[in-house]
Design an enzyme around this catalytic site. Structure first.
Site, PDB file in Angstrom:
ATOM      1  N   CYS A   1       0.848  -1.193   0.000  1.00  0.00           N
ATOM      2  CA  CYS A   1       0.000   0.000   0.000  1.00  0.00           C
ATOM      3  C   CYS A   1       0.885   1.245   0.000  1.00  0.00           C
ATOM      4  CB  CYS A   1      -0.928   0.015   1.213  1.00  0.00           C
ATOM      5  SG  CYS A   1      -0.030   0.079   2.783  1.00  0.00           S
TER       6      CYS A   1
ATOM      7  N   ASP B   1       6.717 -34.272  11.963  1.00  0.00           N
ATOM      8  CA  ASP B   1       5.273 -34.029  11.967  1.00  0.00           C
ATOM      9  C   ASP B   1       4.581 -35.394  11.875  1.00  0.00           C
ATOM     10  OD1 ASP B   1       2.806 -32.524  11.631  1.00  0.00           O
ATOM     11  OD2 ASP B   1       2.862 -33.246   9.570  1.00  0.00           O
TER      12      ASP B   1
END
Length: 802
Positions: free
Chosen positions: A16, A495
């Site tokens: 922005c 994991d």
């Protein structure tokens, strides 16, 4: 600003106007700087005083604010490098150029990889700068056959070696006269005969050393060519001096060293030929990967089948692949079914069944059915192309362990020349005062025994062979840095879902009849829950026909309720059964408890308000997971499991595979923090995962290892990719790293030890120049040969106490 310069930088990460304003404000705070940042074009235009600032300062300022500056990468082929001093010098010069972020030069591959800011410089400027240093450079052409180019260069080296050997062999016989008092024809001792043989070797065959030395000295550098040119020239021109004295009648017995200069050049060429031949073998793994690619594709055009070159296939093309042919590119099946051998990608030898809408990978083998497919990824975007790219980048990268050798290589040749000069002075003034020849011989020996090549080849050759061998086994290291870092790992965090387990729930236990199973699967078939899919697949495997549900209702947190062919069906937990006044026999209740403790999801089934069955579903552990974890333990590595699942489920899985440490109930965003906790305890941590939510933890870990069956985000974030999902490749990756680093240390020990021992021995006059030259020629060959041992490396991890 009187003296101003303007530059434009491409900025990444702005979202922005606040971003562009912040960057502009920060740049304008610098003295004598006028900056404008455009959010639309994502560019910063900066006017500045070059006496006060440089572009790198602006880049650092932008990056410090959390934004990026776009860089481009180019790979360059470089010819003419003879030793580590050459590659180090080119690398140093490139890194000093304006606009270059980072440059690495690899002596083994004869390539440079340069990251640069396109607004500041370009590839042509990089090539020109290298050429000014006296080397040939060009932008790497990926379509060009590098193998044939290297084969031609090797053939050229062999021809020069043979010619040099033929001319030098008669001169070599003179050395045997001195050593063994052999009798040889008088022609061989004739100065003119020696001159005629030695001169073409010195100035035609050996001209490359003079050219290399001149170019280096002209640019303020020094390399192996300087040592060879100075050493052989000293022997040759001293022989000319003695020959002139003989012609003038000043001496009847000239002391000639033509054999020294000619034999030295021949031996060095011999060493360079052996080195080049050995180096060509270091890239075999890459060549084997390239050979996997299909050469042609059968495309469907206007209803006709046409064979076209692979590089003419575009995304969206319809292709036909027949049995026994390679899948040409990545794509999706739109017609037909087959079995495909994906062993080149996964290492799994059993063909995988493929049907319509299944994806297929380019270069895998179609076994037994004709399929029609749509191309989804072609050229450099295919899975194999990405694998090749990772291997290429790993083989051309540098490991931190190489830094010391690079630093020494930069000063090596001037130091050796200084030692040779000092040797000459000491001999002619102290050892044999006033006697020229012993001083000359000793100093020549010092010049030719010194070998910067071995230093430069010690690390990259091992990295090339080690990463290539790993790639052959389905282990992709993304760079030499990660090879070095992996060998230090003492803790591995896995994991659970998709890594230790298959990531696909399946039915593990069922007690009931086929009618109950048929009704159960029919009730579940409209559900999107992964457990429902497992039940439906189980029923299909039993070849049961599913009907239609009359009514269906999900009972949140408890199960489902459905009506099928006037049968009322309830599927769920104890609470659902209790709410419908259905009692549980003790043995059913015990089974339910047992399954839940084992980490499984157990469901009760009631038909017409009567309990008729129990089914358990779980995500099963991968084959070899237990063996892989045992191997890691045997290597002295601590293994932990990280999961968002509840503790009971996690501990049940951990118990199956032999993991002691379980970190459960962890939110995805907390995984990286758990890795950081382990690192704070002084542990070197590797994280193994496959999902998007594993990416932050993969980045945070000392080494991130992605399972190749996982998401692209995880693979991109990782330092090592394991092709397929075989966990046995994890201990193999660690062993490959340890073996490669051990090999590098052996090479560096030899390279440093050889020079540290060889130079003093030569300075003491204990080696004839030709012996010193032979030792120098063979030193680099020995380093490359030692690295090639990694090609036969069996990736079988050793016990820590072995």
């Amino acid at each position: 600003m009187a003296n101003t310069k303007k530059t434009t930088l491409d900025i990444t990460g702005m979202t922005c106007a606040a971003c562009s304003n912040r960057i502009e404000k920060k740049l304008n705070k610098l003295d004598d700087v006028n900056a404008q940042v455009n959010l639309t074009t994502e560019k910063a235009t900066v006017e500045y005083n070059p006496d006060q600032h440089d572009v790198q300062e602006f880049i650092n300022t932008i990056q410090h604010l959390g934004y990026g500056v776009a860089v481009e990468t180019v790979e360059l082929d470089i010819t003419g490098m003879t030793c580590a001093a050459c590659s180090s010098r080119i690398e140093k010069v490139l890194n000093k150029m304006d606009g270059v972020q980072n440059a690495t030069v690899n002596l083994t591959t004869e390539q440079a990889k340069v990251d640069y800011y396109p607004e500041e410089t370009d590839a042509d400027k990089l090539v020109t700068r290298i050429q000014k240093l006296g080397y040939d450079a060009s932008i790497k052409d990926n379509n060009k056959d590098q193998t044939s180019r290297k084969a031609e260069a090797l053939q050229h080296k062999l021809i020069k070696l043979i010619i040099s050997a033929v001319l030098s062999l008669p001169l070599l016989m003179l050395m045997f006269v001195h050593l063994f008092n052999m009798h040889i024809p008088a022609l061989f001792t004739n100065p003119w005969f020696q001159f005629i043989l030695a001169t073409p070797v010195q100035f035609i065959i050996g001209w490359q050393f003079y050219v290399g030395a001149y170019k280096n000295l002209r640019n303020g550098g020094a390399n192996m060519d300087v040592l060879v040119a100075v050493g052989t020239s000293a022997a040759y021109f001293y022989s000319i001096y003695e020959m002139v004295r003989w012609l003038n009648g000043s001496t009847t017995q000239p002391h000639l060293y033509f054999e020294t200069s000619a034999v030295l050049i021949t031996l060095i060429l011999f060493g360079k030929y052996l080195e080049a031949r050995a180096k060509s073998q270091t890239t075999n793994a890459l060549g084997e990967l390239l050979s996997l690619q299909a050469k042609e594709a059968r495309i469907l055009k206007d209803g006709n089948e046409v064979m076209i070159p692979l590089n003419e296939v575009h995304v969206g093309d319809t292709l036909i692949v027949k049995p026994g042919e390679k899948i040409p590119v990545d794509g999706k099946i739109i017609k037909g079914m087959t079995a495909i051998d994906e062993s080149m990608l996964t290492g799994e030898s059993i063909p995988v069944e493929k049907n319509v809408d299944d994806t297929v990978i380019g270069s895998t083998m179609n076994k037994n059915g004709t399929i029609t497919m749509t191309a989804t990824k072609v050229g450099g975007d295919t899975a194999l192309a990405n694998i090749i790219k990772v291997v290429e980048e790993a083989q051309s990268s540098k490991a931190p362990i190489q830094r010391l050798a690079d630093i020494i290589s930069g000063y090596f040749v001037p130091i050796v020349v200084g030692i040779a000069l000092l040797t000459f002075i000491v001999w002619i003034t102290l050892v044999t005062p006033g006697t020229f020849e012993p001083a000359l011989v000793a100093s020549i020996s010092v010049l030719v025994i010194a070998c910067p090549c071995a230093l430069g080849l010690a690390t990259p050759t091992s990295i090339m062979v080690g990463t290539g061998r790993a790639a052959e086994n389905g282990i992709l290291f993304k760079g030499g840095e990660f090879v070095e870092r992996t060998h230090q790992i003492d803790t591995i965090v896995l994991d659970k879902t998709g890594t230790i387990t298959n990531g696909r729930p399946v039915v593990t236990d069922y007690h009931g009849d086929n009618q109950t199973l048929q009704l159960l699967a029919t009730a579940e078939k409209d559900s999107e829950h992964p457990l429902a899919e497992a039940i439906v697949n189980y029923a299909k495997e039993k070849q049961l026909t599913l009907t239609e549900t009359t009514t269906f209702k999900a009972v949140p947190g408890h199960g489902i309720e459905a009506t099928i062919d006037h049968h009322h069906i309830l599927v769920g937990n104890r609470k659902l059964m209790a709410d419908n006044d259905i009692s549980l026999p003790k043995h059913i209740s015990d089974d339910l408890t047992y399954y839940e403790r084992d980490g499984k999801t157990a469901m009760l089934i009631a038909v017409n308000y009567s309990l008729t069955g129990i089914i358990a579903v779980a995500d099963t552990v991968k084959d070899h997971a237990k063996d892989a974890i045992k191997q890691l333990h045997d290597m002295g590595i601590e293994v932990a499991m990280l999961t968002g699942d509840n503790k009971n489920t996690a501990q049940a899985i951990a118990k199956q595979v032999g993991i002691d440490t379980v970190i459960a109930d962890i939110l995805p965003e907390e995984k990286a923090a758990q890795i950081a906790k382990l690192q704070q305890q002084g542990k070197k941590v590797a994280m193994v995962g496959d999902g998007v939510n594993d990416a932050p933890a993969l980045v945070k870990a000392d080494i991130g290892i992605a399972i190749g069956t996982g998401t692209e985000v995880a693979i991109e974030a990782a330092d090592i990719t394991i092709l397929g999902g075989d966990l046995m490749l994890i201990p193999k990756a660690i062993y490959a790293s340890k073996a490669t680093i051990r090999n590098i240390r052996q090479n560096l020990f030899w390279a440093f030890g050889y020079n540290i021992a060889g130079i003093p021995i030569a300075a003491l006059g204990l080696l004839a120049p030709w012996v010193a030259g032979a030792a120098m020629a063979l030193s680099s060959v020995s380093v490359v040969t030692n690295a090639l041992r990694l090609k036969k490396m069996r990736l079988e991890p050793r016990r820590k106490d072995a």
